[in-house]
Design a protein around this motif. Structure first.
Motif, PDB file in Angstrom:
ATOM      1  N   LYS A 116       0.831  -1.204   0.000  1.00  0.00           N
ATOM      2  CA  LYS A 116       0.000   0.000   0.000  1.00  0.00           C
ATOM      3  C   LYS A 116       0.866   1.255   0.000  1.00  0.00           C
ATOM      4  O   LYS A 116       0.552   2.244  -0.678  1.00  0.00           O
ATOM      5  CB  LYS A 116      -0.936  -0.011   1.206  1.00  0.00           C
ATOM      6  CG  LYS A 116      -1.988   1.099   1.154  1.00  0.00           C
ATOM      7  CD  LYS A 116      -2.934   1.042   2.334  1.00  0.00           C
ATOM      8  CE  LYS A 116      -3.949   2.177   2.259  1.00  0.00           C
ATOM      9  NZ  LYS A 116      -4.818   2.225   3.460  1.00  0.00           N
ATOM     10  N   ASP A 117       1.968   1.220   0.759  1.00  0.00           N
ATOM     11  CA  ASP A 117       2.887   2.358   0.746  1.00  0.00           C
ATOM     12  C   ASP A 117       3.440   2.604  -0.658  1.00  0.00           C
ATOM     13  O   ASP A 117       3.548   3.756  -1.105  1.00  0.00           O
ATOM     14  CB  ASP A 117       4.046   2.119   1.715  1.00  0.00           C
ATOM     15  CG  ASP A 117       3.633   2.242   3.176  1.00  0.00           C
ATOM     16  OD1 ASP A 117       2.539   2.775   3.443  1.00  0.00           O
ATOM     17  OD2 ASP A 117       4.401   1.775   4.042  1.00  0.00           O
ATOM     18  N   HIS A 118       3.784   1.526  -1.355  1.00  0.00           N
ATOM     19  CA  HIS A 118       4.298   1.664  -2.726  1.00  0.00           C
ATOM     20  C   HIS A 118       3.239   2.252  -3.645  1.00  0.00           C
ATOM     21  O   HIS A 118       3.541   3.136  -4.465  1.00  0.00           O
ATOM     22  CB  HIS A 118       4.757   0.303  -3.247  1.00  0.00           C
ATOM     23  CG  HIS A 118       5.245   0.337  -4.663  1.00  0.00           C
ATOM     24  ND1 HIS A 118       6.440   0.921  -5.023  1.00  0.00           N
ATOM     25  CD2 HIS A 118       4.683  -0.121  -5.826  1.00  0.00           C
ATOM     26  CE1 HIS A 118       6.615   0.822  -6.337  1.00  0.00           C
ATOM     27  NE2 HIS A 118       5.563   0.187  -6.843  1.00  0.00           N
ATOM     28  N   LEU A 119       2.010   1.775  -3.513  1.00  0.00           N
ATOM     29  CA  LEU A 119       0.928   2.300  -4.347  1.00  0.00           C
ATOM     30  C   LEU A 119       0.734   3.796  -4.116  1.00  0.00           C
ATOM     31  O   LEU A 119       0.543   4.564  -5.071  1.00  0.00           O
ATOM     32  CB  LEU A 119      -0.366   1.548  -4.048  1.00  0.00           C
ATOM     33  CG  LEU A 119      -0.437   0.102  -4.539  1.00  0.00           C
ATOM     34  CD1 LEU A 119      -1.604  -0.629  -3.896  1.00  0.00           C
ATOM     35  CD2 LEU A 119      -0.554   0.037  -6.061  1.00  0.00           C
ATOM     36  N   GLU A 120       0.797   4.215  -2.877  1.00  0.00           N
ATOM     37  CA  GLU A 120       0.613   5.634  -2.580  1.00  0.00           C
ATOM     38  C   GLU A 120       1.764   6.478  -3.125  1.00  0.00           C
ATOM     39  O   GLU A 120       1.566   7.615  -3.567  1.00  0.00           O
ATOM     40  CB  GLU A 120       0.453   5.820  -1.071  1.00  0.00           C
ATOM     41  CG  GLU A 120      -0.878   5.258  -0.564  1.00  0.00           C
ATOM     42  CD  GLU A 120      -1.033   5.307   0.939  1.00  0.00           C
ATOM     43  OE1 GLU A 120      -0.027   5.621   1.633  1.00  0.00           O
ATOM     44  OE2 GLU A 120      -2.148   5.039   1.434  1.00  0.00           O
TER      45      GLU A 120
END
Length: 503
Positions: free
Chosen positions: A202-206
């Motif tokens: 999720k951090d990467h997606l953000e």
């Protein structure tokens, strides 16, 4: 929600050497594909635990809160130091276009047991693990005990367990918690590893400007930790068996309706308790995802209840539900709800009012729009509303090409061709023509099935509602989403003003 677009692809459909797709390298590659092609959204199916005896359906999970450990990435466990690279090399499988849930279950279980054995004796000293347990205490303890009990009783339903633990007496909970202590700890460990990997993805997606859309089924499975631990909020008899079950009346997918078999809620009890269970569930999912699609939204206004002994869903009847009061509470707690209402099927004015009252975007399905009523059909392109999420088809529909070849009747094909301005079209081109139509919609968000980017036929369909076997198995293979597809999708996204821009 600004004008944008995205792709529907479940994690199990990602390329993988371990039976089914997971949160590993292929998930990051797909996320980068989305960003590079101008997509802002990645929509997935429920991530809750599945089981072979429930046909591996992501809509039939053992918990509304826990995650499917088949989605844990072995490669990332190596990065954590929990496994050696040689450990995972010994368990790789051919990367085919079909998910192998049995193989995935065996592989992930073996590797997770090996990883757990390294840390089991010191796990309770890990402050990060303890923080995870503390933050998720409202579900993880019940789920871990339930899962350990299911293993101990060889998969039998909780209603067959000894009375002390079936009925969750104080002595029973203490006795079985002590007896199955190590297995309970293992289940908690697996959940911790999943949500650790989830947070990283999720951090990467953000970072790259891509948002996740999750999927929350309205109902839960009877043989689940949720029902076992919260029997009073469901319509169950004194033995724990449902006397009413969920379904839908006859519709596009079935002439006799769909008999889902899930226990229905005792909404009176839920309302008297301030909707606590639903509040926890929504808070949990709105923390996992950027947006949540509420499956079968019409059930929050009125739901189709069927006697448990009925043979088909045609014997059911409508029962009102306090959706307005529920969403009032959720709005007070969460503010503006990041919720997409799956308002398909038998939609009445009360359902429309409930959706519009809370400014929730609804859904339109392009494949539904080419019948005799195309002029005034709400799914037709010219009748779309701005506050809507539009699809050519969802996981329950055929692929575009499969629909055109196998499902569409003569009138639908004729109307589609008329809409496109053609007398004839090669079926090899139909999928991208429908994607182009979808992109041109006034709907704020359009979502495309990954299969349709590849112009695949009906053999790549994800699910056929009402069919008990053969679903959920389609999977990408490495390299299928080529640079040419990425470029074509990006150009079309920009042409119709849907390109994602990172702030």
């Amino acid at each position: 929600m600004k004008r944008s677009s995205g792709i529907l692809l479940h994690f199990t459909s990602l390329p993988s050497r371990f039976g089914v797709g997971d949160l590993g390298p292929a998930a990051y590659d797909f996320a980068d594909f989305l960003a590079e092609s101008g997509q802002r959204f990645w929509q997935v199916l429920p991530i809750t635990p599945t089981a072979p005896d429930l046909c591996n359906s992501p809509y039939s999970g053992f918990s509304a809160f826990a995650a499917n450990t088949n989605l844990i990435s072995p490669e990332i466990m190596v990065e954590y130091g929990l496994l050696e690279y040689e450990d995972i090399l010994n368990h790789t499988q051919p990367d085919t276009n079909k998910a192998d849930f049995d193989a995935a279950g065996e592989i992930k279980e073996t590797l997770l047991r090996k990883a757990f054995s390294k840390v089991a004796n010191t796990l309770l000293d890990d402050p990060v693990f303890n923080q995870f347990i503390w933050e998720n205490m409202h579900w993880v303890n019940d789920f871990a005990l339930f899962t350990a009990l299911k293993k101990h009783f060889k998969g039998d339903s909780w209603i067959t367990w000894p009375e002390d633990i079936r009925d969750r007496t104080e002595d029973g909970l203490r006795h079985w918690g002590e007896k199955l202590y190590r297995e309970i700890l293992y289940v908690k460990f697996c959940q911790w590893i999943f949500f650790r990997q989830w947070g990283q993805l999720k951090d990467h997606l953000e970072e790259i400007g891509v948002e996740l859309i999750g999927d929350v089924p309205i109902y839960v499975t009877h043989d689940s930790s949720d029902v076992w631990a919260n029997k009073h909020i469901f319509k169950l008899d004194e033995n724990g068996k449902p006397y009413c079950v969920a379904g839908v009346p006859p519709d596009y997918f079935s002439k006799t309706g769909q008999l889902w078999g899930n226990p229905v809620y005792n909404w009176e009890v839920l309302q008297n308790e301030g909707f606590g269970w639903w509040s926890s569930r929504m808070k949990h999912n709105l923390g996992l995802y950027h947006w949540v699609r509420l499956d079968h939204f019409r059930g929050f206004s009125a739901y189709w209840e069927v006697p448990a002994d009925a043979e088909t869903a045609t014997e059911g009847y409508w029962v009102p539900a306090p959706g307005h009061q529920l969403f009032e509470k959720l709005t007070a707690e969460e503010g503006c709800l990041r919720v997409i209402a799956e308002d398909l099927g038998h939609i009445t004015p009360d359902v429309i009012w409930l959706k519009d009252r809370f400014y929730l975007p609804g859904m339109n399905i392009l494949q539904f729009s080419f019948g005799e009523d195309i002029g005034y059909c709400g799914d037709a392109l010219h009748n779309h509303r701005r506050n809507a999420v539009v699809y050519t088809g969802t996981h329950d529909n055929n692929t575009n090409r499969g629909w055109f070849l196998d499902d569409a009747d003569e009138i639908s094909r004729k109307n589609l061709l008329a809409y496109l301005g053609y007398d004839w079209i090669d079926d090899a081109k139909i999928s991208w023509e429908m994607i182009r139509m979808l992109m041109s919609s006034v709907g704020c968000l359009c979502i495309i099935q990954a299969q349709d980017l590849l112009n695949l036929d009906g053999s790549a369909r994800m699910n056929v509602p009402g069919e008990p076997v053969g679903n959920w198995t389609w999977k990408l293979t490495p390299g299928q989403l080529t640079p040419l597809i990425r470029e074509k999708l990006g150009e079309m996204t920009e042409l119709f003003g849907r390109t994602s821009k990172i702030d």
